[in-house]
Design an enzyme around this catalytic site. Sequence first.
Site, PDB file in Angstrom:
ATOM      1  N   HIS A   1       0.854  -1.189   0.000  1.00  8.88           N
ATOM      2  CA  HIS A   1       0.000   0.000   0.000  1.00  8.88           C
ATOM      3  C   HIS A   1       0.892   1.242   0.000  1.00  8.88           C
ATOM      4  O   HIS A   1       1.952   1.235   0.631  1.00  8.88           O
ATOM      5  CB  HIS A   1      -0.863  -0.030   1.262  1.00  8.88           C
ATOM      6  CG  HIS A   1      -2.064   0.871   1.217  1.00  8.88           C
ATOM      7  ND1 HIS A   1      -1.955   2.232   1.096  1.00  8.88           N
ATOM      8  CD2 HIS A   1      -3.377   0.605   1.295  1.00  8.88           C
ATOM      9  CE1 HIS A   1      -3.166   2.756   1.107  1.00  8.88           C
ATOM     10  NE2 HIS A   1      -4.046   1.807   1.215  1.00  8.88           N
TER      11      HIS A   1
ATOM     12  N   TYR B   1      -5.289  -4.467  10.096  1.00  8.95           N
ATOM     13  CA  TYR B   1      -5.702  -5.030   8.811  1.00  8.95           C
ATOM     14  C   TYR B   1      -7.199  -5.357   8.853  1.00  8.95           C
ATOM     15  O   TYR B   1      -7.773  -5.535   9.926  1.00  8.95           O
ATOM     16  CB  TYR B   1      -4.870  -6.269   8.467  1.00  8.95           C
ATOM     17  CG  TYR B   1      -4.534  -6.335   6.994  1.00  8.95           C
ATOM     18  CD1 TYR B   1      -3.566  -5.472   6.465  1.00  8.95           C
ATOM     19  CD2 TYR B   1      -5.180  -7.182   6.126  1.00  8.95           C
ATOM     20  CE1 TYR B   1      -3.265  -5.505   5.108  1.00  8.95           C
ATOM     21  CE2 TYR B   1      -4.876  -7.228   4.779  1.00  8.95           C
ATOM     22  CZ  TYR B   1      -3.922  -6.376   4.270  1.00  8.95           C
ATOM     23  OH  TYR B   1      -3.636  -6.384   2.931  1.00  8.95           O
TER      24      TYR B   1
ATOM     25  N   GLY C   1       0.375  -4.931   1.585  1.00  8.04           N
ATOM     26  CA  GLY C   1      -0.774  -5.042   0.676  1.00  8.04           C
ATOM     27  C   GLY C   1      -0.386  -5.637  -0.666  1.00  8.04           C
ATOM     28  O   GLY C   1      -1.201  -6.256  -1.339  1.00  8.04           O
TER      29      GLY C   1
HETATM   30  C1  LCV Z   1       5.013   4.757   0.042  1.00  7.73           C
HETATM   31  C2  LCV Z   1       7.106   3.935  -0.412  1.00  7.73           C
HETATM   32  C3  LCV Z   1       6.711   2.636  -0.048  1.00  7.73           C
HETATM   33  C4  LCV Z   1       5.366   2.456   0.372  1.00  7.73           C
HETATM   34  N1  LCV Z   1       4.554   3.529   0.404  1.00  7.73           N
HETATM   35  O1  LCV Z   1      13.938   1.685  -1.820  1.00  7.73           O
HETATM   36  O2  LCV Z   1      -0.022  -4.372   4.980  1.00  7.73           O
HETATM   37  S1  LCV Z   1      -0.080  -3.100   5.664  1.00  7.73           S
HETATM   38  O3  LCV Z   1      -1.195  -2.997   6.589  1.00  7.73           O
HETATM   39  O4  LCV Z   1       1.154  -2.751   6.239  1.00  7.73           O
HETATM   40  C5  LCV Z   1      -0.362  -1.907   4.390  1.00  7.73           C
HETATM   41  C6  LCV Z   1      -0.832  -0.627   4.946  1.00  7.73           C
HETATM   42  C7  LCV Z   1       0.867  -1.787   3.557  1.00  7.73           C
HETATM   43  O5  LCV Z   1       0.985  -2.425   2.546  1.00  7.73           O
HETATM   44  O6  LCV Z   1       1.782  -0.876   3.995  1.00  7.73           O
HETATM   45  C8  LCV Z   1       3.050  -0.793   3.231  1.00  7.73           C
HETATM   46  C9  LCV Z   1       3.941  -1.940   3.688  1.00  7.73           C
HETATM   47  N2  LCV Z   1       5.231  -1.840   2.929  1.00  7.73           N
HETATM   48  C10 LCV Z   1       6.391  -1.888   3.533  1.00  7.73           C
HETATM   49  O7  LCV Z   1       6.522  -1.960   4.771  1.00  7.73           O
HETATM   50  C11 LCV Z   1       7.630  -1.744   2.635  1.00  7.73           C
HETATM   51  C12 LCV Z   1       8.161  -0.339   2.838  1.00  7.73           C
HETATM   52  N3  LCV Z   1       9.275  -0.101   1.893  1.00  7.73           N
HETATM   53  C13 LCV Z   1      10.506  -0.620   2.163  1.00  7.73           C
HETATM   54  O8  LCV Z   1      10.735  -1.357   3.126  1.00  7.73           O
HETATM   55  C14 LCV Z   1      11.556  -0.305   1.141  1.00  7.73           C
HETATM   56  O9  LCV Z   1      11.138   0.833   0.413  1.00  7.73           O
HETATM   57  C15 LCV Z   1      11.738  -1.466   0.159  1.00  7.73           C
HETATM   58  C16 LCV Z   1      12.418  -2.655   0.882  1.00  7.73           C
HETATM   59  C17 LCV Z   1      10.366  -1.875  -0.413  1.00  7.73           C
HETATM   60  C18 LCV Z   1      12.610  -0.965  -1.011  1.00  7.73           C
HETATM   61  O10 LCV Z   1      13.805  -0.461  -0.481  1.00  7.73           O
HETATM   62  P1  LCV Z   1      14.753   0.365  -1.462  1.00  7.73           P
HETATM   63  O11 LCV Z   1      15.945   0.715  -0.659  1.00  7.73           O
HETATM   64  O12 LCV Z   1      14.909  -0.345  -2.755  1.00  7.73           O
HETATM   65  P2  LCV Z   1      13.565   2.889  -0.845  1.00  7.73           P
HETATM   66  O13 LCV Z   1      13.243   2.405   0.497  1.00  7.73           O
HETATM   67  O14 LCV Z   1      14.597   3.964  -1.003  1.00  7.73           O
HETATM   68  O15 LCV Z   1      12.198   3.390  -1.499  1.00  7.73           O
HETATM   69  C19 LCV Z   1      12.219   4.201  -2.673  1.00  7.73           C
HETATM   70  C20 LCV Z   1      11.148   5.250  -2.451  1.00  7.73           C
HETATM   71  O16 LCV Z   1       9.871   4.603  -2.391  1.00  7.73           O
HETATM   72  C21 LCV Z   1       9.218   4.955  -1.202  1.00  7.73           C
HETATM   73  C22 LCV Z   1      10.331   5.275  -0.225  1.00  7.73           C
HETATM   74  O17 LCV Z   1       9.819   6.088   0.809  1.00  7.73           O
HETATM   75  C23 LCV Z   1      11.307   5.996  -1.121  1.00  7.73           C
HETATM   76  O18 LCV Z   1      10.825   7.300  -1.319  1.00  7.73           O
HETATM   77  P3  LCV Z   1      11.872   8.531  -1.394  1.00  7.73           P
HETATM   78  O19 LCV Z   1      12.698   8.259  -2.632  1.00  7.73           O
HETATM   79  O20 LCV Z   1      11.025   9.754  -1.467  1.00  7.73           O
HETATM   80  O21 LCV Z   1      12.727   8.444  -0.133  1.00  7.73           O
HETATM   81  N4  LCV Z   1       8.403   3.841  -0.747  1.00  7.73           N
HETATM   82  C24 LCV Z   1       8.805   2.570  -0.618  1.00  7.73           C
HETATM   83  N5  LCV Z   1       7.790   1.807  -0.175  1.00  7.73           N
HETATM   84  N6  LCV Z   1       4.882   1.256   0.718  1.00  7.73           N
HETATM   85  N7  LCV Z   1       6.283   4.998  -0.376  1.00  7.73           N
END
Ligand code: LCV
Length: 259
Positions: free
Chosen positions: A64, A138, A108
């Site tokens: 999400h 959730y 999500g």
């Molecule tokens: C907005 C994002 C996101 C993101 N939203 O790249 O299931 S529930 O209830 O939790 C539900 C509500 C849900 O699905 O929530 C989201 C759950 N997702 C996560 O917890 C994953 C969060 N993301 C990460 O852990 C990392 O971004 C991953 C491992 C996916 C990728 O890491 P990587 O180092 O390759 P970055 O973290 O640098 O991400 C690149 C850009 O995408 C944004 C993140 O904030 C960053 O933005 P900026 O470039 O502005 O810093 N981003 C990543 N995931 N779910 N934004």
Amino acid sequence: MPLVETKIENFVGAICLDYFEKRNALCGTLVAEIIDALDGFIGRRVRAVVLRARPGVKIWSAGHDVDELPEGRRDPLGWYDPLRRLVRAIENHPAPVIAMIEGGVWGGGCEAALACDIIVAAPNATFALTPAKLGVPYNVSGMLTFLNAAPLRLIKEMAFTAKPISAERALSAGLINHMIPLEDLESFTYAIASDIVGNAPLSIAVMKEELRILAGAHPMSPQGWERVQGLRRVVYDSADYVEGVKAFKEKRRPVYRGE
Ligand code: LCV
């Protein structure tokens, strides 16, 4: 700039997630484009759908879009939430949807993948349920997606630890259908799609719908429903929920106090 790329070949419709800068986070725009593509496939008599990301991605979907979650005091996963609409669109699509996965699948994004009918994953795929990491309550139909996808004990471990599990473990638990070497992932997935395309689409569509109805047929009393909704409201009204979303945006570990 579209966030998905679509194509149709030999009755197989492909939807490729292409939102790299947010790691294919399921924002409202991306979800709307996926749903539009699925709807368009119906008119084009597509008989199998492949939902994929770009070859070589490290993240299939980051889940999400957290920036689109309410900051509190509103159900973050209500009926019209993009993620809820996407899961229903996949489940209601008349043709089988095959998730072709490489890289990490988060939150999500994991539910969207598990809502697909068949999952073919590369060994580098991982699957993580993240509500507990973010402090999100959730929703019931989402938990049923998980419950229909894997043994209860595995779903509990994934939900309570919020830690990713490997494709290998997902395969052994039956969470995915096949784990295929990356170099063969696409040809293997399209071979399954081609098998489906060669069969009777009306028969397949009705069996998919029968299984959807049966898999969703879990009685819940009005009191049970109201109790769950009340408990969820306590969570999304909590300081922990606000902290979870805030910590994500501030790129720091959340500090939860259980209130
Ligand atoms: C907005 C994002 C996101 C993101 N939203 O790249 O299931 S529930 O209830 O939790 C539900 C509500 C849900 O699905 O929530 C989201 C759950 N997702 C996560 O917890 C994953 C969060 N993301 C990460 O852990 C990392 O971004 C991953 C491992 C996916 C990728 O890491 P990587 O180092 O390759 P970055 O973290 O640098 O991400 C690149 C850009 O995408 C944004 C993140 O904030 C960053 O933005 P900026 O470039 O502005 O810093 N981003 C990543 N995931 N779910 N934004």
